[in-house]
Motif scaffolding. Sequence first.
Motif, PDB file in Angstrom:
ATOM      1  N   UNK A  25     -18.524  18.451  33.554  1.00  0.00           N
ATOM      2  CA  UNK A  25     -18.598  17.672  32.310  1.00  0.00           C
ATOM      3  C   UNK A  25     -17.224  17.412  31.729  1.00  0.00           C
ATOM      4  N   UNK A  26     -16.348  18.419  31.795  1.00  0.00           N
ATOM      5  CA  UNK A  26     -15.000  18.248  31.240  1.00  0.00           C
ATOM      6  C   UNK A  26     -14.206  17.199  32.017  1.00  0.00           C
ATOM      7  N   UNK A  27     -14.316  17.214  33.336  1.00  0.00           N
ATOM      8  CA  UNK A  27     -13.614  16.205  34.128  1.00  0.00           C
ATOM      9  C   UNK A  27     -14.189  14.812  33.878  1.00  0.00           C
ATOM     10  N   UNK A  28     -15.502  14.705  33.773  1.00  0.00           N
ATOM     11  CA  UNK A  28     -16.105  13.407  33.491  1.00  0.00           C
ATOM     12  C   UNK A  28     -15.654  12.881  32.137  1.00  0.00           C
ATOM     13  N   UNK A  29     -15.528  13.778  31.163  1.00  0.00           N
ATOM     14  CA  UNK A  29     -15.077  13.366  29.837  1.00  0.00           C
ATOM     15  C   UNK A  29     -13.635  12.856  29.884  1.00  0.00           C
ATOM     16  N   UNK A  30     -12.813  13.502  30.697  1.00  0.00           N
ATOM     17  CA  UNK A  30     -11.437  13.018  30.858  1.00  0.00           C
ATOM     18  C   UNK A  30     -11.425  11.614  31.439  1.00  0.00           C
ATOM     19  N   UNK A  31     -12.231  11.425  32.479  1.00  0.00           N
ATOM     20  CA  UNK A  31     -12.276  10.111  33.126  1.00  0.00           C
ATOM     21  C   UNK A  31     -12.759   9.045  32.150  1.00  0.00           C
ATOM     22  N   UNK A  34     -10.266   7.673  29.792  1.00  0.00           N
ATOM     23  CA  UNK A  34      -9.158   6.912  30.369  1.00  0.00           C
ATOM     24  C   UNK A  34      -8.021   7.769  30.882  1.00  0.00           C
ATOM     25  N   UNK A  35      -8.278   9.066  31.040  1.00  0.00           N
ATOM     26  CA  UNK A  35      -7.250   9.969  31.549  1.00  0.00           C
ATOM     27  C   UNK A  35      -7.335  10.013  33.068  1.00  0.00           C
ATOM     28  N   UNK A  36      -6.207   9.884  33.733  1.00  0.00           N
ATOM     29  CA  UNK A  36      -6.172   9.898  35.190  1.00  0.00           C
ATOM     30  C   UNK A  36      -6.467  11.311  35.706  1.00  0.00           C
ATOM     31  N   UNK A  37      -7.185  11.378  36.819  1.00  0.00           N
ATOM     32  CA  UNK A  37      -7.474  12.652  37.474  1.00  0.00           C
ATOM     33  C   UNK A  37      -6.938  12.623  38.895  1.00  0.00           C
ATOM     34  N   UNK A  38      -6.257  13.679  39.281  1.00  0.00           N
ATOM     35  CA  UNK A  38      -5.843  13.825  40.672  1.00  0.00           C
ATOM     36  C   UNK A  38      -5.994  15.296  41.043  1.00  0.00           C
TER      37      UNK A  38
END
Length: 272
Positions: A25-31, A34-38
Amino acid sequence: MRLVASDIDGTILGHDGKISDRTVRAFHACREAGIELVFVTGRPPRWLHPLEEQLGHTGTVICSNGAVVWDLEEDRLVSARTLSVEAIMEIRQIIKSVRPAALFAAETLSGFHLEPGFIENGSGELLEEFTPAALAETLTTDDAVVKFLAIVREGTPDDFLAAVRPAVGHLAFATHSAPSVAMLELSFPGVNKAVTLAEYAGSLGIDAADVVAFGDMPNDVEMLRWAGHGYAMASGHPEAIRAAGQQAPHFDDDGVAQVLEAKLAALGVKLA
């Protein structure tokens, strides 16, 4: 916070192969914000399925401790920095002179090669598809090695690294990510997670100051130092904890999710 960079094993993925719902959920919220994920891992591209299956991640993954950049959406290689077979054979000879009992394996762009005895009976299920054989017999001069592995059955990974790193430093960057197994990971000189992450962030116009990074082991040290906000897991290796500017709660307490939730809240982002 413009970019979140996270290690996988021991940071967001447990021994059970699961990423917690809270972390997802936290990663989905970042995405969604508009926050980039790598994701930045020691794993090879063929072992990235937890990211796809549990996170639905289809972006860039930095693999093999920075030696490989992989596009998950297109399932293709973006770039690689490789060791020659000649170089790894020289490294092998040096390590054997330091630790004669060492055994070796090589991750290439096209497969995996391992010596007899590299995997102990009853372990290494992910490698059972590969047939052990002398590296000199299975590797060709055309093979490009992205990660060279060395293992011994006695001592600690820290002691093994301390013995080997000075001897091979001119030929490879050496590190480790196994909590209890004395196995080293060697890659092209000067290549580590931080180097490739910095290049990736730069390609997006993102400075280190806007990067939040998470890790737990010595192979994360350079990345945690480089990122403007480096978080070592409280459950991590002491070297990673010393290197990071800050500490995330224990893996068992969803430490990455806790940090991201707080940062998103500070940005006014509400989690579902």
